[in-house]
Design a protein around this motif. Sequence first.
Motif, PDB file in Angstrom:
ATOM      1  N   GLU A   1     -35.299  18.716  66.246  1.00 55.85           N
ATOM      2  CA  GLU A   1     -34.308  17.677  65.975  1.00 55.85           C
ATOM      3  C   GLU A   1     -33.417  17.565  67.210  1.00 55.85           C
ATOM      4  O   GLU A   1     -32.627  18.461  67.507  1.00 55.85           O
ATOM      5  CB  GLU A   1     -33.483  18.058  64.743  1.00 55.85           C
ATOM      6  N   SER A   2     -33.571  16.458  67.945  1.00 60.80           N
ATOM      7  CA  SER A   2     -32.828  16.280  69.195  1.00 60.80           C
ATOM      8  C   SER A   2     -31.654  15.337  68.996  1.00 60.80           C
ATOM      9  O   SER A   2     -31.598  14.562  68.032  1.00 60.80           O
ATOM     10  CB  SER A   2     -33.741  15.730  70.288  1.00 60.80           C
TER      11      SER A   2
ATOM     12  N   HIS B   1     -27.457  16.057  74.064  1.00 56.93           N
ATOM     13  CA  HIS B   1     -28.687  16.444  74.781  1.00 56.93           C
ATOM     14  C   HIS B   1     -29.141  17.869  74.449  1.00 56.93           C
ATOM     15  O   HIS B   1     -29.572  18.621  75.312  1.00 56.93           O
ATOM     16  CB  HIS B   1     -28.497  16.285  76.296  1.00 56.93           C
ATOM     17  N   THR B   2     -28.997  18.235  73.185  1.00 62.54           N
ATOM     18  CA  THR B   2     -29.493  19.526  72.709  1.00 62.54           C
ATOM     19  C   THR B   2     -30.466  19.293  71.557  1.00 62.54           C
ATOM     20  O   THR B   2     -30.644  18.181  71.077  1.00 62.54           O
ATOM     21  CB  THR B   2     -28.351  20.433  72.210  1.00 62.54           C
ATOM     22  N   TYR B   3     -31.088  20.383  71.122  1.00 60.82           N
ATOM     23  CA  TYR B   3     -31.983  20.315  69.969  1.00 60.82           C
ATOM     24  C   TYR B   3     -31.991  21.646  69.248  1.00 60.82           C
ATOM     25  O   TYR B   3     -31.654  22.695  69.814  1.00 60.82           O
ATOM     26  CB  TYR B   3     -33.416  19.961  70.404  1.00 60.82           C
ATOM     27  N   ARG B   4     -32.343  21.594  67.998  1.00 59.64           N
ATOM     28  CA  ARG B   4     -32.708  22.772  67.209  1.00 59.64           C
ATOM     29  C   ARG B   4     -33.943  22.415  66.398  1.00 59.64           C
ATOM     30  O   ARG B   4     -34.166  21.257  66.074  1.00 59.64           O
ATOM     31  CB  ARG B   4     -31.589  23.205  66.254  1.00 59.64           C
TER      32      ARG B   4
ATOM     33  N   VAL C   1     -40.938  24.474  75.147  1.00 66.05           N
ATOM     34  CA  VAL C   1     -41.340  24.050  76.491  1.00 66.05           C
ATOM     35  C   VAL C   1     -41.340  22.525  76.593  1.00 66.05           C
ATOM     36  O   VAL C   1     -40.815  21.946  77.556  1.00 66.05           O
ATOM     37  CB  VAL C   1     -42.736  24.616  76.840  1.00 66.05           C
ATOM     38  N   LEU C   2     -41.907  21.873  75.604  1.00 61.77           N
ATOM     39  CA  LEU C   2     -41.966  20.408  75.615  1.00 61.77           C
ATOM     40  C   LEU C   2     -40.572  19.794  75.574  1.00 61.77           C
ATOM     41  O   LEU C   2     -40.302  18.792  76.265  1.00 61.77           O
ATOM     42  CB  LEU C   2     -42.797  19.915  74.432  1.00 61.77           C
ATOM     43  N   MET C   3     -39.679  20.364  74.788  1.00 57.07           N
ATOM     44  CA  MET C   3     -38.325  19.824  74.705  1.00 57.07           C
ATOM     45  C   MET C   3     -37.571  20.041  76.018  1.00 57.07           C
ATOM     46  O   MET C   3     -36.781  19.194  76.443  1.00 57.07           O
ATOM     47  CB  MET C   3     -37.568  20.470  73.546  1.00 57.07           C
TER      48      MET C   3
ATOM     49  N   TYR D   1     -34.018  18.258  77.157  1.00 58.59           N
ATOM     50  CA  TYR D   1     -33.102  18.754  76.129  1.00 58.59           C
ATOM     51  C   TYR D   1     -32.929  20.266  76.267  1.00 58.59           C
ATOM     52  O   TYR D   1     -33.870  20.985  76.625  1.00 58.59           O
ATOM     53  CB  TYR D   1     -33.620  18.435  74.728  1.00 58.59           C
ATOM     54  N   ALA D   2     -31.738  20.756  75.935  1.00 54.55           N
ATOM     55  CA  ALA D   2     -31.445  22.192  75.959  1.00 54.55           C
ATOM     56  C   ALA D   2     -31.351  22.723  74.544  1.00 54.55           C
ATOM     57  O   ALA D   2     -30.889  22.019  73.636  1.00 54.55           O
ATOM     58  CB  ALA D   2     -30.133  22.456  76.691  1.00 54.55           C
ATOM     59  N   ARG D   3     -31.784  23.964  74.350  1.00 60.11           N
ATOM     60  CA  ARG D   3     -31.623  24.591  73.036  1.00 60.11           C
ATOM     61  C   ARG D   3     -30.146  24.755  72.730  1.00 60.11           C
ATOM     62  O   ARG D   3     -29.366  25.197  73.575  1.00 60.11           O
ATOM     63  CB  ARG D   3     -32.290  25.963  73.002  1.00 60.11           C
ATOM     64  N   ALA D   4     -29.757  24.406  71.514  1.00 59.56           N
ATOM     65  CA  ALA D   4     -28.359  24.554  71.120  1.00 59.56           C
ATOM     66  C   ALA D   4     -27.986  26.013  70.895  1.00 59.56           C
ATOM     67  O   ALA D   4     -26.813  26.382  70.996  1.00 59.56           O
ATOM     68  CB  ALA D   4     -28.074  23.741  69.854  1.00 59.56           C
TER      69      ALA D   4
END
Length: 309
Positions: A253-254, A259-262, A287-289, A294-297
């Motif tokens: 979920e981006s 500009h983050t995702y979880r 890796v794809l994100m 996007y950065a991991r939250a």
Amino acid sequence: MQRILSKGEIESLDHTAIPRVRMPGRETVFATRATRLRQLAQGHPVGGYLTLMAELVDAQHAVLARCDMPGAVPELIERAQAHGMPPLQAAGWPRDPSWTGLLRELLQHLDHNDKVPEEARRIAADLLRRLDQETGAIESLADAVLGAGGDIDGAAAPFVMGALQVYWTDLAIRFPPGHLPVVSPFGLCPLCGSLPVASVVRVGGQYAGYRYLCCELCSTEWHMVRVTCSHCEDTKTVAYHNVDGGPEGIKAESCDNCHTYRKIFYQEKDLYVEPVADDLASLTLDVLMGEAGYARASGNPLLWQGGDD
């Protein structure tokens, strides 16, 4: 003794209310995670690491069974309720020194386990030595993995975090949900103030169809409305991504606002999904994100990078 509700009281209950939290169970939280890690390890490119973490989680289950750490005093709970703050907030919590005993038990389990790779057993043995000779350094590492800043030893961090998870999960199991503040800071665990590792859309009973964020530390889950960024609360730029040909029950979920995702997991697609285990086993999606900008939250409590990485 549990009081039996009268007919009038039963009829007056709000049967449409969404359960705010799902508390962990002493007999299930780590047992379920270990089982899932072993299931996911079969034929997986990083199956060896998943299996190693399953051994660590097995040790967590054994230690949690007899764990009884000092909890929050009434004055602290009342202060948290008054200010809308997590009552067992990990950052700054005065840890009981006996938490290092939990770490020692975990490390001894691994150090004497023939199923654990030699390198991991060496790390466990070194941590056991440091527990006796460098207690201050261990406490500093614990502070760092709880978000206080400082260098993190990526090899040792999963084991230290493992002990801290046992500590706070024990506290969570014994904490009455009714004593939680009515409101809490957005995006943080309402019990310990830690970040979520991922979210799960649950099935079954009163939780069916609702999305819950999953605490990386105490295993408490709390409700959040779907199609909402769990990092910045934006609802306009949320999008969902998955690996072509990958499992249907795993998406990222981006948010284009922060500009983050979880990751978000769907139990209707895979009944046995477990947020920590499934997040760890879906690194291809990370890796794809990352390649998409996007950065991991937030991270995974069983996987750490060193301070120089």
